[in-house]
Each structure stands twice: as structure tokens, then as C-alpha cells.
Scaffold this motif. Structure first.
Motif: not given
Length: 140
Positions: A44-49, A51-59, A77-80
Motif C-alpha cells: 500500500s505504501e509503495y502504491s502511495m509513493i 501515485t505521489g511520483l505520478d502526481t509530481y510528474r503531472q505538476d 505528494y507522499v504522506p509523511s
């Protein structure tokens, strides 16, 4: 006709055996569930990472370069709580490397490595961690 009250020794032995078998089954199931839960948390944490990377790339139109989580300003992008568990990130050239926190159980380590092999371009283990490489992900 006997007028006895209470349980016989045989009755107590049978009930004791039944309770012992039930406790054994519950103990084994709880150990299995605990291992399954740890693996699911890592995935689950890997999936969050990701998702955060993909969102960063979109931004920003690129993946974050360098090592560490400095690009994750204010945990946007990724929860602490994910980062603080010991995940490591680096990107150089076109390769992103994500390393899991230490996994002390060898069966869970192997299971996580196996599952990540379907999601990463290259998977290896380093000590008690799984290293996932994602190729063709340009970072600057």
C-alpha cells in the motif's frame, strides 16, 4: 442408579483437548494474518509513493531528481508517515530507485520482492530491503 454431580476426569480431558486444538488454530491464524498485514502495508505504501511520483510528474513534467524526499514539500505528494517508515528514493538519468524499509521476516521479504517483480522493471534485495528500479522515467 448413581447420583453423581460434576464432570468426570474423561469429560475434562476431552474438553481440554478441544480447547487446546482451538487455541492452536487461532494462534497459527493470527501469525499468518500478522505477516499478511505487514506485506499489505508495504504494498500500500509503495502504491502511495508511485501515485505521489505520478502526481509530481503531472505538476512538473518530470520526475524528481537526486536522492531523498526534498521534492515532497509539505508532504504534498507522499504522506509523511510513509516516508518516516524508512522508504528511500533516488533518481538518476532515466532510472528511479525505490527501496523498502527493512523487512526482518525473510518470508515477507521474498513475498514483497515477488509481488514487486510485477510492478518494477528490476527487483533485487539489499540486506533486509527490496530495491525496485523503474526505467525510462526521466528526471532532472
Amino acid at each position: 442408579m448413581r447420583n453423581e454431580k460434576g464432570f468426570s476426569v474423561a469429560d475434562l480431558l476431552v474438553w481440554g483437548a478441544v480447547v487446546g486444538v482451538m487455541l492452536t488454530i487461532i494462534g497459527i491464524a493470527s501469525i499468518y494474518f500478522s505477516k499478511w498485514r505487514e506485506k499489505q502495508a508495504i504494498m500500500s505504501e509503495y502504491s502511495m509513493i508511485l501515485t505521489g511520483l505520478d502526481t509530481y510528474r503531472q505538476d512538473t513534467l518530470r520526475y524528481p531528481s537526486g536522492s531523498g524526499w526534498g521534492w515532497n514539500t509539505n508532504n504534498a505528494y507522499v504522506p509523511s508517515e510513509v516516508i518516516n517508515r524508512g522508504w528511500q528514493y533516488s533518481c538518476s538519468g532515466n532510472t528511479i530507485t525505490i527501496t523498502t524499509p527493512a523487512i526482518t521476516n525473510s518470508k515477507i521479504l521474498a513475498s514483497v520482492a515477488n509481488e514487486l517483480s510485477y510492478k518494477c522493471d528490476s527487483v533485487s534485495t539489499s540486506g533486509n530491503s527490496v530495491v525496485c528500479q523503474l526505467n525510462n522515467r526521466p528526471c532532472q
